[in-house]
Design a protein around this motif. Structure first.
Motif, mmCIF file in Angstrom:
data_model
loop_
_atom_site.group_PDB
_atom_site.id
_atom_site.type_symbol
_atom_site.label_atom_id
_atom_site.label_comp_id
_atom_site.label_asym_id
_atom_site.label_seq_id
_atom_site.Cartn_x
_atom_site.Cartn_y
_atom_site.Cartn_z
ATOM 1 N N HIS A 1 0.871 -1.175 0.000
ATOM 2 C CA HIS A 1 0.000 0.000 0.000
ATOM 3 C C HIS A 1 0.911 1.229 0.000
ATOM 4 C CE1 HIS A 1 -3.006 -2.928 1.158
ATOM 5 N NE2 HIS A 1 -3.945 -2.020 0.951
ATOM 6 N N ILE A 2 0.828 2.007 -1.048
ATOM 7 C CA ILE A 2 1.728 3.155 -1.167
ATOM 8 C C ILE A 2 1.493 4.120 -0.011
ATOM 9 C CG2 ILE A 2 2.448 5.051 -2.671
ATOM 10 C CD1 ILE A 2 1.353 3.226 -5.026
ATOM 11 N N ALA A 3 0.271 4.519 0.183
ATOM 12 C CA ALA A 3 -0.100 5.175 1.440
ATOM 13 C C ALA A 3 -0.624 4.071 2.348
ATOM 14 C CB ALA A 3 -1.167 6.234 1.208
ATOM 15 N N PRO A 4 -0.090 3.937 3.565
ATOM 16 C CA PRO A 4 -0.386 2.772 4.409
ATOM 17 C C PRO A 4 -1.876 2.593 4.669
ATOM 18 C CG PRO A 4 1.408 4.058 5.323
ATOM 19 C CD PRO A 4 0.834 4.877 4.207
ATOM 20 N N ARG A 5 -2.246 1.363 4.984
ATOM 21 C CA ARG A 5 -3.655 1.028 5.204
ATOM 22 C C ARG A 5 -4.219 1.767 6.417
ATOM 23 N NH1 ARG A 5 -5.075 -5.179 4.834
ATOM 24 N NH2 ARG A 5 -7.072 -4.255 4.292
ATOM 25 N N ASN A 6 -3.480 1.757 7.494
ATOM 26 C CA ASN A 6 -3.977 2.360 8.733
ATOM 27 C C ASN A 6 -3.164 3.618 9.036
ATOM 28 O OD1 ASN A 6 -5.116 2.932 11.180
ATOM 29 N ND2 ASN A 6 -4.259 1.157 12.251
ATOM 30 N N ILE A 7 -3.511 4.688 8.377
ATOM 31 C CA ILE A 7 -2.697 5.902 8.524
ATOM 32 C C ILE A 7 -2.890 6.580 9.877
ATOM 33 C CG2 ILE A 7 -2.619 6.326 6.040
ATOM 34 C CD1 ILE A 7 -4.690 8.539 6.420
ATOM 35 N N THR A 8 -3.850 6.097 10.660
ATOM 36 C CA THR A 8 -4.043 6.679 12.000
ATOM 37 C C THR A 8 -3.182 5.987 13.054
ATOM 38 O OG1 THR A 8 -5.921 5.206 12.410
ATOM 39 C CG2 THR A 8 -6.399 7.376 11.469
ATOM 40 N N ALA A 9 -2.517 4.889 12.683
ATOM 41 C CA ALA A 9 -1.620 4.231 13.630
ATOM 42 C C ALA A 9 -0.466 5.168 13.984
ATOM 43 C CB ALA A 9 -1.091 2.929 13.039
ATOM 44 N N ASP A 10 0.078 5.004 15.174
ATOM 45 C CA ASP A 10 1.118 5.917 15.667
ATOM 46 C C ASP A 10 2.293 6.039 14.692
ATOM 47 O OD1 ASP A 10 -0.374 6.402 17.881
ATOM 48 O OD2 ASP A 10 0.730 5.015 19.194
ATOM 49 N N LYS A 11 2.724 4.901 14.122
ATOM 50 C CA LYS A 11 3.909 4.952 13.261
ATOM 51 C C LYS A 11 3.624 5.600 11.898
ATOM 52 C CE LYS A 11 3.364 0.183 11.593
ATOM 53 N NZ LYS A 11 4.047 -1.135 11.485
ATOM 54 N N GLU B 1 -12.405 5.108 1.365
ATOM 55 C CA GLU B 1 -12.536 5.465 -0.050
ATOM 56 C C GLU B 1 -11.279 5.274 -0.888
ATOM 57 O OE1 GLU B 1 -14.226 9.324 -0.568
ATOM 58 O OE2 GLU B 1 -15.784 9.020 0.939
ATOM 59 N N TYR B 2 -10.106 5.230 -0.270
ATOM 60 C CA TYR B 2 -8.881 5.260 -1.069
ATOM 61 C C TYR B 2 -7.880 4.152 -0.758
ATOM 62 C CZ TYR B 2 -10.515 9.934 -2.279
ATOM 63 O OH TYR B 2 -11.264 10.992 -2.728
ATOM 64 N N ARG C 1 -1.261 14.005 7.952
ATOM 65 C CA ARG C 1 -0.913 15.393 7.603
ATOM 66 C C ARG C 1 -0.468 15.482 6.140
ATOM 67 N NH1 ARG C 1 2.318 15.898 11.261
ATOM 68 N NH2 ARG C 1 4.309 15.569 10.208
ATOM 69 N N TYR C 2 0.316 14.486 5.692
ATOM 70 C CA TYR C 2 0.862 14.512 4.332
ATOM 71 C C TYR C 2 -0.254 14.442 3.285
ATOM 72 C CZ TYR C 2 3.725 13.153 0.306
ATOM 73 O OH TYR C 2 4.330 13.107 -0.924
ATOM 74 N N LEU C 3 -1.241 13.584 3.502
ATOM 75 C CA LEU C 3 -2.336 13.421 2.539
ATOM 76 C C LEU C 3 -3.446 14.455 2.730
ATOM 77 C CD1 LEU C 3 -2.714 9.529 2.583
ATOM 78 C CD2 LEU C 3 -1.705 10.907 0.759
ATOM 79 N N GLY D 1 -8.354 9.931 8.606
ATOM 80 C CA GLY D 1 -8.074 8.511 8.468
ATOM 81 C C GLY D 1 -9.279 7.689 8.053
ATOM 82 N N GLU D 2 -10.450 7.980 8.610
ATOM 83 C CA GLU D 2 -11.641 7.197 8.304
ATOM 84 C C GLU D 2 -12.024 7.325 6.836
ATOM 85 O OE1 GLU D 2 -16.358 6.997 9.582
ATOM 86 O OE2 GLU D 2 -14.921 7.968 10.933
#
Length: 574
Positions: free
Chosen positions: A472-482, A500-501, A488-490, A494-495
């Motif tokens: 996944h180019i942008a990670p699946r769980n972008i709300t995870a701490d890491k 949708e993406y 912010r970048y996108l 997160g939801e």
């Protein structure tokens, strides 16, 4: 008199049934394997414990046998009832072991008399199962546990089930269970003079509600017909049926699927419909009746064709054709096997219908590969769009088998039949661009095909699906701490991103290993450094981008969908 069944029926307690002098029960090889599971064991155990508690009698059912003689012993061939008799014997073996462990040798010998007997100085087992189960049963009876390590067997599962029950019982309770099993459970032994009477009786019992699989019914109807008709060699028919089981029994869990696919595929009897489990027996009876009326083929030849096709079918299931299956295609086996792996990734069992027929009909690699590519287009488009009806696919492949190979141009006829049930370019394009793609072999297959046919067509480079990650180019769980920097970048919550993406095709690529997820202000730049090392051209291409965004995901999804339309196309099949 011709229709009369020569049978005798006698109700017997289990101990009287089993302990008769010099008597053996044998399950012929053409019968199905031991197949009872936990539901049946629980019902059996419940009935048995009910007898213990109420001291009532219990009728276990009927056993249908053909009486024979062998070396001075009475040999009873089990036509029906082997599941019950095997279960009783397994439980008796567990009870025998319990007595042995408790140093109650007299009681153990009493139980053993129901499992074994001596004759002319040799020990014989009361029950012998068919060739597929008998080795495991023999080892169970002999306590040869080393030989059963890592074996998958319903017999072993049954032993384990009853072992747990007996292990929990007190010594007095084991005595009560043994007594109830041997002296309070009874069955009706129905003895027939030969196959014809036995098979007629079998069908009569089934018509009165006996729950049998379609394959059981087919086998017994076939042997019934062969026994009734002096022009059919019944022993040859039974031998062929056993070979079919040998070819398939270790390869597929549902034997009826082969027979469904064979009937829809075979040129011997023309069937254009989808054959379900519920209609299989009816279609088989009709096919057999048609064969018997024809002069150009015998029943033996028809069943022999099943033997040949069952061997091929097992190889298709295992994605492992070799030169012995279809010698004509030996130089191209690897290419064909690779496509069989792709069909497995798409969960496309129905393709075996047309594959079996095409592999026998065509005499050159070009035609068989063109057929495979058309099947691939048909299945892939249907899977992506969400039209995964097995009935519709079976019917399309069955129709192709019935009509296409009688045409002057079988490839064009196949294309016409399959394309009529194939989603259009616009439907396929829209689904590719907008649907979510799970982390699955199907998604890996889609990405691999895009890589192989568009991004790296000159090399034709593929992949080992099990050694590659869906990235996944942008990670699946972008709300995870890491991954917090990705929110912010996108510039998206997160939801919304995950809904949708996240799993859109445009956000996916192939990668040998998942990249290190260190946090930094520009996380896409970090990923580009990993992508540069990849051997996949579709992944390397991402390094030319200066940023990643939801708009990029939309754009790339649309671009890849357009490419997909050209890859999974009948025009590119041949």
């Amino acid at each position: 008199m011709a229709g009369r069944m020569n049978i005798n029926a006698d109700e017997k307690k289990i101990d009287r049934f089993l302990q008769r002098p010099r008597s053996r029960f044998n399950v012929p090889d053409y019968q199905r394997r031991y197949s009872w599971g936990e539901d049946q064991w629980e019902e059996f155990w419940s009935d048995l414990t009910s007898i213990v508690n109420t001291e009532q009698q219990h009728f276990l059912g009927s056993i249908v046998v053909i009486e024979r003689e062998e070396q001075g012993m009475d040999l009873y061939e089990l036509v029906d009832g082997q599941q019950r008799l095997a279960t009783v014997s397994i439980l008796l073996r567990v009870i025998e072991e319990a007595y042995e462990e408790n140093d109650e040798s007299g009681k153990a010998e009493n139980v053993s008399a129901n499992l074994r007997f001596s004759y002319n100085g040799e020990e014989y087992r009361r029950l012998a199962l068919n060739k597929f189960d008998d080795s495991d049963y023999k080892h169970l009876l002999n306590g040869e546990w080393v030989l059963l390590e890592d074996r998958e067997s319903k017999l072993i599962d049954a032993y384990d089930y009853f072992y747990e029950k007996i292990e929990e019982a007190e010594a007095s309770e084991i005595d009560e269970i043994r007594s109830a099993l041997l002296s309070s459970m009874s069955l009706v032994e129905i003895t027939c003079e030969g196959e014809l009477s036995a098979m007629r009786l079998f069908e009569t019992l089934n018509n009165r509600g006996l729950d049998l699989s379609p394959v059981d019914l087919m086998k017994n109807h076939l042997i019934h017909i062969a026994s009734e008709d002096e022009n059919i060699d019944v022993e040859t028919v039974k031998e062929y049926w056993t070979k079919i089981l040998e070819n398939l029994i270790a390869e597929i869990s549902r034997l009826e699927r082969f027979f469904q696919h064979h009937l829809m595929s075979s040129p011997i009897v023309d069937i254009e419909e989808s054959i379900s489990r519920n209609t299989l027996y009816r279609y088989f009876r009709e096919a057999l009746a048609e064969v018997r009326e024809r002069e150009d083929i015998t029943v033996e030849e028809y069943v022999e064709d099943m033997v040949r096709k069952s061997n091929l079918y097992a190889s298709i299931v295992n994605c492992n054709l070799d030169g012995s299956d279809i010698s004509l295609y030996a130089p191209h086996i690897d290419e064909i096997n690779a496509k069989l792996v792709d069909f497995e990734a798409l969960s496309a069992r129905s393709v075996r219908i047309l594959l079996m027929r095409a592999l026998y009909e065509y005499d050159n690699k070009e035609d068989i590969m063109a057929t495979i590519r058309m099947i691939e287009t048909f299945i892939t488009r249907r899977r992506i769009v969400g039209k995964a009806s097995g009935t519709d696919e079976n019917k399309a492949f069955s129709k192709a088998c019935s009509e296409a190979f009688l045409s002057s141009n079988p490839l064009e006829a196949t294309k016409r039949i399959l394309s009529a049930e194939t989603p259009s370019d616009s439907e396929f394009r829209s689904a590719m661009a907008n649907e979510s793609f799970a982390n699955s072999d199907k998604t890996k297959y889609i990405l691999d095909m895009l890589e192989r046919h568009h991004f790296a067509p000159s090399t034709g480079k593929g992949m080992n699906r099990y050694n590659v990650d869906i990235e996944h180019i942008a990670p699946r769980n972008i709300t995870a701490d890491k991954y917090t920097n990705w929110v912010r970048y996108l510039n998206i919550d997160g939801e919304t991103f995950e809904r949708e993406y996240c799993d859109r095709l445009g956000n996916l690529t192939l990668l040998e290993d998942s990249p290190n997820a260190r946090a930094q202000d520009d996380p896409f730049e970090q990923k580009k450094a990993e992508y540069e090392k990849s051997a996949f051209e579709m992944t390397k291409e991402l390094t030319a981008l200066d940023s990643w965004s939801v708009d990029r995901i939309e754009e790339r999804s649309t671009d890849l969908a357009e490419i997909a339309v050209s890859i999974w196309s009948y025009e590119s099949a041949y």
